[in-house]
Scaffold this motif. Sequence first.
Motif, PDB file in Angstrom:
ATOM      1  N   HIS A 125      -9.359  -0.968  13.913  1.00 54.17           N
ATOM      2  CA  HIS A 125      -8.592  -0.273  12.881  1.00 54.17           C
ATOM      3  C   HIS A 125      -7.507  -1.172  12.318  1.00 54.17           C
ATOM      4  CE1 HIS A 125      -6.451   0.461  16.692  1.00 54.17           C
ATOM      5  NE2 HIS A 125      -5.357   0.423  15.974  1.00 54.17           N
ATOM      6  N   HIS A 160      -3.523  -0.771  10.736  1.00 55.22           N
ATOM      7  CA  HIS A 160      -2.342   0.049  10.446  1.00 55.22           C
ATOM      8  C   HIS A 160      -1.789  -0.377   9.089  1.00 55.22           C
ATOM      9  CE1 HIS A 160      -1.734   1.635  14.594  1.00 55.22           C
ATOM     10  NE2 HIS A 160      -2.419   0.545  14.921  1.00 55.22           N
ATOM     11  N   ARG A 181      -5.558   3.317   9.018  1.00 54.42           N
ATOM     12  CA  ARG A 181      -4.621   4.322   9.542  1.00 54.42           C
ATOM     13  C   ARG A 181      -3.290   4.147   8.834  1.00 54.42           C
ATOM     14  NH1 ARG A 181      -4.878   4.359  15.933  1.00 54.42           N
ATOM     15  NH2 ARG A 181      -3.396   5.987  15.514  1.00 54.42           N
ATOM     16  N   HIS A 220      -5.878  -4.167  14.587  1.00 57.09           N
ATOM     17  CA  HIS A 220      -6.049  -4.154  16.037  1.00 57.09           C
ATOM     18  C   HIS A 220      -7.515  -4.344  16.401  1.00 57.09           C
ATOM     19  CE1 HIS A 220      -2.036  -2.023  17.134  1.00 57.09           C
ATOM     20  NE2 HIS A 220      -1.906  -3.326  17.019  1.00 57.09           N
TER      21      HIS A 220
END
Length: 225
Positions: A156, A158, A193, A203
């Motif tokens: 994912h 951020h 996200r 990540h």
Amino acid sequence: MIATPQAIDRAMVENIVRQIIYDRFAPRDARTGYRPRLLVNISARHAHVTQEDLEVLYGKGAKLTPFKKLNQEGEFAADQTVTVIGPRQRMIPNVRILGPCRTFTQVELAFTDGISLGIDLPVRKSGNHENTPGCWLQGPAGILPLHQGVIRAERHVHMGDADIAYYGVKDGDRMNLRIESDCPTVLEGLLVRHSPKFKLEVHLDTDEGNASNLTKATHVELVKV
Ligand SMILES: [Zn+2]
């Protein structure tokens, strides 16, 4: 040379905060002048715990203490670690707890870890524990039977508000991460996200980082799909 337990622990500590910054490649937004500072973080295996579960592992009134600050605001790698125990007592020691405490206990492992523990890991977004396997966690004060929450975290990215605008995406979208190295790789389907509090950060886990030789990458970019 055979590594001592201390040396292994140190290597893992360094691993958990291994961050690669690729900021000199992204062009500025012509309109706003914003240039994203893309940071790719290879997260080593780690655990999140509730305060209640921490007290089972570390004793009544135990508190997580920061060992090293992480990139996202308020997040830290704690001094405290646990041993993750799988079926037939196969185990991985010195798995670091990330703080602060959360509302759920979760263990995030790479597929390689799952194979050595004998746990078939489901790929999940953090916090989604439906039909996930459990394990045992051992700390200095006790053993915690964890009924669910052992996952292989979904790759994912951020993003804060400015990043969402820059890349033209929204929370829940998917992007690709293109890695130029001697093992060139495109990692597809990175989950976006979004939170106003987030700093731009990808990540990945250690399997992905190793497969793409990420630490020796010459160029990395997020690609909208
Ligand atoms: Zn993350």
